[in-house]
Design a protein around this motif. Structure first.
Motif, mmCIF file in Angstrom:
data_model
loop_
_atom_site.group_PDB
_atom_site.id
_atom_site.type_symbol
_atom_site.label_atom_id
_atom_site.label_comp_id
_atom_site.label_asym_id
_atom_site.label_seq_id
_atom_site.Cartn_x
_atom_site.Cartn_y
_atom_site.Cartn_z
ATOM 1 N N GLY A 1 0.827 -1.210 0.000
ATOM 2 C CA GLY A 1 0.000 0.000 0.000
ATOM 3 C C GLY A 1 0.857 1.254 0.000
ATOM 4 N N ASP A 2 0.217 2.411 -0.111
ATOM 5 C CA ASP A 2 0.976 3.657 -0.123
ATOM 6 C C ASP A 2 1.603 3.914 1.233
ATOM 7 N N GLY A 3 0.933 3.453 2.303
ATOM 8 C CA GLY A 3 1.552 3.576 3.619
ATOM 9 C C GLY A 3 2.675 2.577 3.744
ATOM 10 N N ASP A 4 2.384 1.372 3.351
ATOM 11 C CA ASP A 4 3.322 0.263 3.470
ATOM 12 C C ASP A 4 4.612 0.545 2.692
ATOM 13 N N LEU B 1 1.837 -1.235 -6.413
ATOM 14 C CA LEU B 1 1.594 -0.276 -5.337
ATOM 15 C C LEU B 1 0.113 0.107 -5.386
ATOM 16 N N HIS B 2 -0.641 -0.403 -4.431
ATOM 17 C CA HIS B 2 -2.076 -0.071 -4.369
ATOM 18 C C HIS B 2 -2.170 1.301 -3.693
ATOM 19 N N ASP B 3 -2.288 2.336 -4.480
ATOM 20 C CA ASP B 3 -2.218 3.683 -3.914
ATOM 21 C C ASP B 3 -3.614 4.293 -3.797
ATOM 22 N N ASN B 4 -4.187 4.158 -2.580
ATOM 23 C CA ASN B 4 -5.495 4.798 -2.336
ATOM 24 C C ASN B 4 -5.308 6.118 -1.585
ATOM 25 N N GLN B 5 -4.062 6.528 -1.431
ATOM 26 C CA GLN B 5 -3.708 7.822 -0.848
ATOM 27 C C GLN B 5 -4.151 7.957 0.618
ATOM 28 N N ILE B 6 -4.261 6.824 1.298
ATOM 29 C CA ILE B 6 -4.715 6.849 2.698
ATOM 30 C C ILE B 6 -4.330 5.539 3.363
ATOM 31 N N TYR B 7 -4.243 5.548 4.701
ATOM 32 C CA TYR B 7 -4.139 4.272 5.416
ATOM 33 C C TYR B 7 -5.566 3.759 5.544
ATOM 34 N N GLY B 8 -5.897 2.686 4.885
ATOM 35 C CA GLY B 8 -7.260 2.165 4.908
ATOM 36 C C GLY B 8 -7.504 1.267 6.103
ATOM 37 N N LEU B 9 -6.638 0.306 6.300
ATOM 38 C CA LEU B 9 -6.865 -0.718 7.307
ATOM 39 C C LEU B 9 -7.041 -0.118 8.700
#
Ligand SMILES: Cc1ncc(C[n+]2csc(CCOP(=O)(O)OP(=O)(O)O)c2C)c(N)n1
Ligand code: SF4
Ligand SMILES: [Mg+2]
Lengths: 322, 746
Positions: free
Chosen positions: A106-109, A132-140
């Motif tokens: 992820g983008d955070g990861d 890179l799954h970039d949703n521009q936020i920490y989702g989890l």
């Protein structure tokens, strides 16, 4: 050298995997409308089309919604530590170069806690496909700003909005020594998403695909302007990159013929702000892979393993008589 | 015509030696005049001695001493005056070393080097010794190679080619060996993983043994075994699979073709490895045929192992295939997995049966590398009319070209070193190769070293150098090379010879080196030549090369001679008989055909060229005539068209034309390729909406839900690809409102 007999026998063998053969035991737990669903579908399609034997394929991830990816694939998987997907994947590739290695991060990861590993993984250029799954936020963890969150995003850690301009994963990657493959995809253009991941898979080296991924839960409508107005997208086409189907060409009319060998233009495209570029920005097939550079001409026979271990143990052995 | 001249004429024609007046020629030793400059070869820097370098790869397996010394000098001696002392000292050492090699052929370079250094130092005056020691010490430090040192003699071709074969063999087979070890390892893994599931592997005894005596008391091994025995370990391999894996493993470990790369646990006893060097084709063929069944077994085992490791072996499909797999199924690719066979033969000893076998091998796919060494090149010259000659190295080389299949290299001891790349080339090829080499170690030739004689054989076209590599290209132009021959464009090479005349005035003369010059090196042809005293020189005597240029039998009154030198390096004209001239003509004709094959003076090409030139000249003439007719000043071509096009813009955004709007459909549909698999619609109604084989949505059954659901799905689809169409049930409630909401999506 080839062992002709078995090669022809292998061809004769084609078992024929279907997409179902790549589905994990549990159904995806992502939200309805989450872009990760589309990424999963594209990857499963790729595995089927390439007929990758599940027992020769590994999915590695860190921590995050997107990092649940390995659970949903029927293949080997390693759901690792936050930010540490790439070092794990490198270890796998180094020891088992015969496996197909995919990384979901992820983008955070990737860009936050794992940034150091990211930079060096680009430089190592090991043969793997990195999404890179970039949703521009920490989702989890339910909405904290990530390094790619646009300026001003209000979140649990930034109640008054973020203060800094976001980090651009494409420009960062394009700036690191030994970069060999950089692409951008959007989960809402699945046809291209598939083509780009497929190109990434076929590239020998570290293939980095940033995928703009919608998170309807914590970043709803974030990508709406681009989803709803195809003219805000810029599709990169080239005989050495991806080509568009007639149907897609009709919807996405802004196109640029971009040669992925042109690093300078790739960097310009990466920093476009209004338009979102989608396609292959850069590719150089001549960069050596670390696993090849470091290939040892030594088989790990039981004796070799035993010898090395003994040697290591001996360093710590205390001999009571001495 | 004076008396001696007529005697010479009759000698030339009949070959009967005359008793000449004035000067008694006797049986004296003569050498070709061009040899006069080459007395003691140890004083010269040339390709020999050659070092067969240990642990070198490819064509680096052989390095000449001069090349090694030059390399050292480049490394340690600065250019110009500063490096002069080092250069002088090191070259002196090289000369010393050359002298030693001729006495201790086959010793190692380091031994010879040290011996040469020692003898040089002892012979040097005390005052100069320290500097010399310093120079030699530096050179010694820069010497990074070692290996057997070869001088040029009868044993050289075999040693040279054998070493090349060894080096190529080792490199070629390395990958195969690695593959085999990998297979062995993986097969062992399969068996081991299977073993770990057995009760025995989980027994208390095994656990105890794995921990060792020091902590024997610390664990309860029976309890551990009890716990693990309960855990389901998964199924054991079916017996048939275990046996198959075991059988393949045994074959791969016991096979005698490849030495193992590493010594690790051998569970089977291996017989001594096979030998691949032979001194007759018969023995090599017999060995090859005898080993065939084992080769089949190895190939089978490798294939089975490959399949087993990838878990792809299917008994129903593969068993019948492997049962039928026999010697007939072995192809060139399979053969390439095994070492090649090196066969070293002597041209003089090849009997007709063996010659037949050579061709059998060269015409096959078998990896046979045949060295035929010729020592006596002029054997057939001494045959009298009516005697037939057996086939030797010279004939084999050109005959093998006709097979069109085998790699062929013809060379002499003098060019072996230059041809090392070609040698490696031929050894690397999967198929057969012939190396025909003239050693120059001719029996009964005194006073001329094998190197010089081998070089003379090349110069005189008696043993031309050529390489034929059928795998290099489909065209002869790239397959066949003769350019390594001296002056390959010429009939006979010519040289300027400098000498002093009777008044000690330096003069020079252009002299050709023909087959006759070469043949006269051989003492057996003393009978074919008569030296002529200067007083008998005559205008009707012409150099052999001019005689050869005349059509056969054209100038019966001319007497051919060659220039030779006697023991005291005095120049002599030597008249030769017609037998030698005829042999020289045959040799020249053979050389011409090689030239044609090599693209020099090719008669087809010449004819074509002549025709083309004729056509070209005719057209040209017509054009000129036309131009002359017009007699107008010709217009100058307009330069406007030559302007460069403007530079293309970096960014080219393509505006794709708006396509004609499609008529809206009444049927509901989804633009499936654009579906993002977001689950919105499928969660709404999974009978109405379903995923296809690509996990993308389509309308599975338009009647499986109300129109309302189609409209809701269209609204919630973020990429707006669901088109609800027209309602199918006219009685559904709120249709007006639904139709209005559907409008933007249709
Ligand atoms: C060492 C460590 N620090 C923090 C966390 C908490 N944590 C879990 S997921 C996550 C961020 C995930 O964001 P991203 O990588 O963008 O994935 P997404 O959920 O958006 O797909 C964080 C900070 C953790 N699990 N481990
Ligand atoms: S929270 Fe966002 S990223 Fe996570 S599953 Fe839901 S939509 Fe996807
Ligand atoms: Mg995220």
């Amino acid at each position: 050298m080839g062992i002709p007999v078995s090669e022809c026998l292998l061809k004769l063998m084609a078992e024929g995997y279907t997409l179902d053969d790549y589905r994990g035991d549990i159904p995806p737990r992502w939200c309805t409308g989450c872009g990760d669903n589309g990424i999963l579908a594209a990857v499963q399609r790729l595995c089927r089309d390439e007929q990758l034997p599940p027992e020769r394929t590994v999915f590695v991830s860190g921590i995050g919604c997107s990092s649940r990816f390995p659970h949903y694939m029927n293949a080997y998987g390693f759901h690792g530590l936050h930010g540490r997907a790439l070092p794990v994947a490198e270890g796998i590739k180094l020891r088992r170069p015969d496996l197909h290695v995919f990384v979901s991060t992820g983008d955070g990861d990737c860009c936050s806690i794992g940034a150091a590993h990211w930079i060096h993984a680009i430089r190592y250029n090991m043969d793997m496909t990195v999404l890179l799954h970039d949703n521009q936020i920490y989702g989890l963890t339910k909405k904290q700003a990530s390094p790619t969150s646009p300026r001003g995003v209000k979140s649990n850690t930034t109640p008054r909005g973020t203060y800094l301009d976001p980090l651009n994963p494409l420009s960062v990657t394009l700036g690191v020594a030994n970069v060999s493959f950089v692409a951008q995809a959007a989960d809402w253009i699945p046809e291209l998403l598939y083509d780009i991941i497929s190109e990434a898979y076929h590239h020998k080296g570290f293939s980095f695909v940033r995928i703009l991924q919608r998170c309807p839960e914590f970043m709803p409508h974030q990508f709406d302007p681009w989803v709803q107005n195809p003219d805000k997208m810029l599709l990169l086409t080239h005989e050495k990159g991806v080509q568009l189907s007639a149907g897609l060409s009709k919807v996405y009319r802004k196109q640029e013929a971009h040669d992925p060998g042109d690093l300078h233009r790739a960097r310009e495209i990466a920093s476009l702000s209004e338009q979102i570029p989608v396609g292959i920005l850069y590719r150089d097939s001549d960069v050596p892979c670390y696993e090849d550079v470091r290939m040892v001409d030594r088989l790990h026979t039981p004796d070799v393993i035993k010898g090395v271990l003994e040697e290591e143990f001996d360093k710590f052995t205390i001999w009571p008589s001495e | 015509m004076n008396g001696n001249l007529s005697k010479l004429t009759s000698f030339h024609v009949t070959g009967i030696k005359p008793a000449l007046e004035a000067e008694d020629a006797g049986e004296r030793s003569f050498r070709p005049a061009l040899f006069a400059g080459y007395g003691d070869l140890t004083k010269l820097r040339y390709d020999y001695p050659v070092v067969l370098v240990e642990s070198a790869a490819g064509s680096k397996f052989a390095q000449s001493l001069s090349d090694i010394v030059d390399g050292i000098l480049r490394e340690i001696a600065p250019q110009g005056a500063a490096g002069e002392r080092l250069r002088k000292h090191v070259l002196k050492l090289e000369e010393e070393l050359r002298g030693l090699v001729s006495q201790k052929n086959g010793a190692s370079l380091l031994d010879l080097w040290d011996a040469a250094e020692k003898s040089l130092l002892t012979r040097t005056e005390k005052a100069a010794r320290d500097l010399l020691r310093d120079s030699l010490g530096r050179a010694r430090n820069a010497l990074h190679v070692d290996g057997e040192v070869l001088d040029c003699d009868e044993a050289t071709p075999t040693r040279f080619i054998t070493r090349g074969w060894n080096v190529v063999q080792a490199a070629k087979i390395h990958a195969v060996k690695k593959r085999i070890e990998h297979l062995v390892l993986k097969l062992s893994d399969i068996l081991r993983a299977d073993y770990m599931k057995t009760e025995e592997a989980r027994s208390a005894e095994i656990f105890r043994a794995s921990v060792g005596t020091a902590y024997d008391e610390a664990f309860d091994f029976s309890a551990m075994s009890g716990i693990l025995a309960k855990e389901r370990a998964g199924d054991l391999l079916p017996d048939s699979r275990r046996q198959r894996v075991q059988a393949a493993l045994t074959i791969l470990q016991a096979q005698r073709f490849h030495a193992p790369l590493h010594d690790f646990e051998q569970t089977v006893v291996r017989q001594p490895l096979y030998d691949f060097v032979f001194d007759s084709c018969a023995a090599a063929l017999e060995a090859f045929r005898g080993r065939l069944p084992e080769m089949v077994e190895v190939i089978k085992a490798m294939s089975i192992a490959e399949l087993e490791i990838q878990n792809l072996y299917r008994e129903s499909r593969h068993e019948p295939f492997f049962e039928r797999f026999d010697e007939g199924a072995l192809g060139p690719d399979d053969l390439a997995l095994f070492p090649s066979y090196l066969i070293c033969l002597r041209g003089e000893r090849i009997d007709p049966a063996e010659a037949g076998r050579i061709f059998e091998l060269l015409n096959s796919d078998l990896p046979a590398k045949i060295l035929v060494q010729t020592d006596d090149l002029l054997r057939n010259l001494s045959l009298s009319a009516g005697q037939t000659s057996s086939v030797g190295g010279l004939e084999l080389g050109t005959m093998a070209l006709g097979l069109n299949k085998a790699f062929v290299l013809q060379a002499t001891n003098a060019s072996l070193y230059k041809q090392r790349e070609q040698i490696v080339n031929g050894l690397r090829r999967d198929g057969p190769a012939l190396f025909s080499v003239f050693s120059g170690a001719m029996p009964r030739v005194a006073g001329v070293t094998p190197y010089l004689l081998a070089g003379a054989a090349e110069e005189s076209r008696a043993f031309p150098v050529f390489a034929y590599d059928p795998a290099a290209s489909p065209d002869w132009a790239l397959r066949f090379r003769i350019d390594d021959n001296p002056q390959a464009e010429a009939d006979w090479p010519v040289h300027r010879m400098m000498y002093e005349d009777r008044d000690f005035q330096g003069t020079s003369e252009t002299v050709a080196f023909t087959f006759v010059d070469f043949a006269l090196c051989d003492g057996r042809h003393g009978a074919d030549r008569v030296p002529v005293a200067r007083s008998d020189w005559h205008d009707d005597m012409i150099p052999v090369v001019e005689h050869l240029d005349l059509a056969e039998g054209h100038a019966p009154d001319k007497i051919p001679y060659v220039l030779m030198v006697d023991e005291n390096d005095r120049l002599q004209r030597v008249v030769v008989d017609d037998k030698l001239i005829r042999a020289a003509r045959r040799c020249g004709a053979m050389w011409h055909s090689l030239q044609e094959l090599g693209g020099i003076n090719n008669s087809h090409a010449r004819q074509l060229l002549d025709r083309e030139r004729e056509v070209w000249e005719q057209e040209k003439g017509e054009q000129l005539a036309k131009l002359a007719k017009r007699a107008e000043p010709a217009g100058v071509a307009s330069p406007a068209a030559a302007a460069p096009p403007p530079a293309a813009p970096v960014e080219t955004t393509i505006e794709v034309e708006e396509a004609a709007a499609e008529a809206p459909s009444d049927e509901p549909y989804i633009e499936t390729p654009r579906c993002t698999t977001c689950n919105e619609c499928t969660e709404l109604n999974s009978k109405l909406f379903a995923y296809d084989e690509n996990m993308q949505a389509y309308i599975a059954d338009p009647d499986a839900g109300p129109y309302r659901q189609l409209v809701e799905a269209a609204e919630s689809c973020q990429v707006s690809i669901i088109h609800p169409g027209k309602p199918r049930n006219p009685n559904e409630p709120n249709l007006d409102e639904l139709l209005e909401r559907a409008a933007p999506f249709n």
